[in-house]
Structures are given as structure tokens and as C-alpha cells.
Motif scaffolding. Sequence first.
Motif, PDB file in Angstrom:
ATOM      1  N   GLY A  33       0.791  -1.217   0.000  1.00 40.76           N
ATOM      2  CA  GLY A  33       0.000   0.000   0.000  1.00 40.76           C
ATOM      3  C   GLY A  33       0.827   1.273   0.000  1.00 40.76           C
ATOM      4  N   LEU A  34       0.505   2.167  -0.926  1.00 44.96           N
ATOM      5  CA  LEU A  34       1.124   3.488  -0.921  1.00 44.96           C
ATOM      6  C   LEU A  34       0.616   4.259   0.301  1.00 44.96           C
ATOM      7  N   PRO A  35       1.294   5.329   0.691  1.00 46.97           N
ATOM      8  CA  PRO A  35       0.915   6.044   1.919  1.00 46.97           C
ATOM      9  C   PRO A  35      -0.565   6.431   1.946  1.00 46.97           C
ATOM     10  N   GLY A  36      -1.241   6.062   3.038  1.00 49.86           N
ATOM     11  CA  GLY A  36      -2.640   6.442   3.209  1.00 49.86           C
ATOM     12  C   GLY A  36      -3.612   5.707   2.313  1.00 49.86           C
ATOM     13  N   TYR A  37      -3.211   4.538   1.814  1.00 50.00           N
ATOM     14  CA  TYR A  37      -4.067   3.811   0.863  1.00 50.00           C
ATOM     15  C   TYR A  37      -5.314   3.221   1.497  1.00 50.00           C
ATOM     16  N   ASP A  38      -5.286   2.994   2.828  1.00 50.62           N
ATOM     17  CA  ASP A  38      -6.320   2.201   3.499  1.00 50.62           C
ATOM     18  C   ASP A  38      -7.735   2.713   3.230  1.00 50.62           C
ATOM     19  N   GLU A  39      -7.907   4.023   3.311  1.00 54.77           N
ATOM     20  CA  GLU A  39      -9.239   4.601   3.145  1.00 54.77           C
ATOM     21  C   GLU A  39      -9.821   4.273   1.769  1.00 54.77           C
ATOM     22  N   THR A  40      -9.030   4.473   0.731  1.00 51.18           N
ATOM     23  CA  THR A  40      -9.507   4.184  -0.625  1.00 51.18           C
ATOM     24  C   THR A  40      -9.744   2.692  -0.808  1.00 51.18           C
ATOM     25  N   GLN A  41      -8.844   1.871  -0.273  1.00 51.55           N
ATOM     26  CA  GLN A  41      -8.982   0.427  -0.416  1.00 51.55           C
ATOM     27  C   GLN A  41     -10.274  -0.079   0.229  1.00 51.55           C
ATOM     28  N   GLU A  42     -10.582   0.416   1.434  1.00 53.38           N
ATOM     29  CA  GLU A  42     -11.815  -0.023   2.098  1.00 53.38           C
ATOM     30  C   GLU A  42     -13.046   0.562   1.400  1.00 53.38           C
ATOM     31  N   GLY A  43     -12.931   1.773   0.892  1.00 52.34           N
ATOM     32  CA  GLY A  43     -14.039   2.344   0.129  1.00 52.34           C
ATOM     33  C   GLY A  43     -14.339   1.534  -1.115  1.00 52.34           C
ATOM     34  N   LEU A  44     -13.284   1.091  -1.793  1.00 48.68           N
ATOM     35  CA  LEU A  44     -13.431   0.262  -2.990  1.00 48.68           C
ATOM     36  C   LEU A  44     -14.074  -1.081  -2.627  1.00 48.68           C
ATOM     37  N   ALA A  45     -13.678  -1.637  -1.481  1.00 46.92           N
ATOM     38  CA  ALA A  45     -14.225  -2.923  -1.051  1.00 46.92           C
ATOM     39  C   ALA A  45     -15.703  -2.798  -0.686  1.00 46.92           C
ATOM     40  N   VAL A  46     -16.087  -1.678  -0.077  1.00 48.86           N
ATOM     41  CA  VAL A  46     -17.509  -1.455   0.226  1.00 48.86           C
ATOM     42  C   VAL A  46     -18.286  -1.259  -1.078  1.00 48.86           C
TER      43      VAL A  46
END
Length: 393
Positions: free
Chosen positions: A230-243
Motif C-alpha cells: 500500500g502506498l501512503p494512506g491507501y487504506d481509506e480508498t482500499q476499504e471504500g473500494l471494497a464497500v
Amino acid sequence: MTSANQQLAPALEIDARLTEIERSVDLLLNITPVNAAEAWADFERSDFGTAPTLRLRPLEFEPDLVRRDLYGLEIENVDDPALHTLFRVKRDEIARQITALEDRDTSRFMYGSLQLYGGVAQPLASAAEELLETIPAQGPSTSSVTAGAFAEAAREEFDRYRAVYPDFPVNVEVREDISELMVSFGRLLIPETASIRTDRVEPLLHHEVGTHVVTYQNGAKQPLKLLTIGLPGYDETQEGLAVLAEYLTGGLDPRRLRVLAARVVAVGKLLDGAEFLDIFESLRTEHKIPTRTAWSIAIRVVVGGGSVKDAIYLRGITRILETLAEGSSLDVLFVGKLALDHIPLIQDLLDREVLVAPWIRPRWLDVPGAQERLEGLRAGATITDLYEGAVSS
């Protein structure tokens, strides 16, 4: 290796070392309780009156030695401006992860979590409250599957990908030392004590395998290995994509939306100074969250001394909806694990042939009705618009 990659060879060496260091730190696993099942049993026996004691695994790395490795990387010698900036920010993020893990079970941990994941802005808090007010409370589900049954369904999902992409690895583990379903470095980890709603099995497979595992494996095909962790701060986008994957496949039901909203409310209460019992009781009494679900939400928020990570799910899907309404394509997000803010950088690297197009296309994009739902979101939608009515028990 392409000629572009040969020119970037020193940068790719830094990339590989940053990736290796973050793997050794393993933030996700190191803030997951190892005794959640026992803690729940104790809490239930206390008639929900005694806050649980959550145990975390010992760190398997020496923080000072890892920091020495981290700051020994000669990032200043990376000539490519975009990669130079990216590596510096990633180094800072890993350093914050290390400090947060050192601060586990102290009041300092929450501040480290805030630095990593951000707080709860008023618009997000208001959206969460609106969801909880709009969506009627649902009773507990009466149908569930065991960890073993979910693991079998997961292996079948991996096989569906392998039928199209024969080299797609199968990594499914049922573990006794975790409390939540998670993907860690491409491995799907399932708690041994898991009891998963039957109607959540397919949406969770699209969330965990179709998003988290697929983007990991796509990242693994790239020269830039940071795209796996994951690039810096990726978590938010990744979880948004999963939702989003859950929604496009018809699996973002009212119960799930209420949970995502309740997580934001719980984080807000934590930041206001509430402790476990206050958060738990508020979820149960004020928002009518079922007891076991309220427990799960509350321990995820108080673990380690206070984690704000769970606010990123609702924030992430909100930003994805905004991006879709702007007419932007999400295709670049499948290259690996990155944030929306990284799209211009990744597109530049694709254009220069430093990176290659995604190897795997998520199955959830091709589920019947998914493209119609996606086009509907492009017309403009709020998080409340994702509520589609009641569910059966």
C-alpha cells in the motif's frame, strides 16, 4: 525489465526495502487481539458490566533496529521527483506505525492512530448519524456459517479466479490468534471462532478476495512493490473500494450500512473520551445495535488504547462516490493498493511504462447488474442513497 525500469533501478531498490520493512512491522496483525473469544465469554458472564482485557501479541521486531534500517535508506539519491516524494512519505508512515506499536496499551496509541488514519470530520459524523436514524434497527441474523464453511467458500472463490488467471495463488488460513476476518499480505485470515451471516458470505468474498487480495496480487506483478503493501494512506480508498464491491453485487444491506455508520459513531465517542462500556452501551441503547455486533465494534475501537481506523470505511466509500460523480474512472485503482490521491502519479508511471496494466479484473465488476448500479452512482449519490430497504431475518 523495461528501459524505464533500468533507469529507475536505484529507486526500485529503495522500494523493495521499504516493502520488506513494512512487512516486518505488520501493523494490522499486531493490533489484533489474540484473546477475543475468551474476552467475549468473560464479558458475557459479567452481564456486560466489566470491560474486557484484550491481549496483543508480542512484537517480533526490534523497533530501534527497524528505524535504523528505515532511515539508512538513501532516498535522497532517488532522482525521480514523484518517487522521491512517495518514498519519503512512505518512510514517515512506517515510522509512525512503529511508534504506534510501541505505544500499544497506553494513552499515546490513539494519537498515533490519528496520525495514521485521521479523525472524524463533522460531515462524516453527520452522515453516520443520518444513516443510523434513517435505517430501521435490524434484529440479529438467524442464519450463519462457521469459519470452516466460510473458508471452503473462500477457496471456491479463489478457484473462480484461478480458472481465468491460473497463477492466482490460493492463501486461506483459519487462525485461532485473530478476532476479525482480514487480508494480510495477500493471505485471507479467518478467525477460528468466526460465525458469519449466511447472506454476508458472498459480499465478504468480493470485499476481501475480490478487492484486497486482487489488488495485492496486481501489485505483486508491478516493479513497484509498495503497491502490494500500500502506498501512503491507501487504506481509506482500499476499504471504500471494497464497500463499493459489496454494493455493486447487491450485498450492502441495511445491517451492514448500520455497522459502518456505528463504527464512525464509536470512533467519535472514543475521541470525546468515552471508554469501552460507554461506547458499547451507547451502541446498544441509543442506536439499537445487536449486542454481539456492539461488542465487536467497541473492541475494534478501544484496542491498543484507542484505534480510529474503523472510520475509514464510511469515509472511503463517501470519497469513492464523489469520484464517480465527477466522472473519473476507477480502473487505475486496480493496479495495486493506492489512494485516490495517487491516481495522477500511477497514471504517469503507467504512461511511462514503469508500471503495467492490472493483471486481474475483479469479478465483482462483472456480476449481473453491477455495471447498471455503477452507472447509477456516476449520476450522483450520497452514502444514504445506498440504503435499499429492509432485509429478511
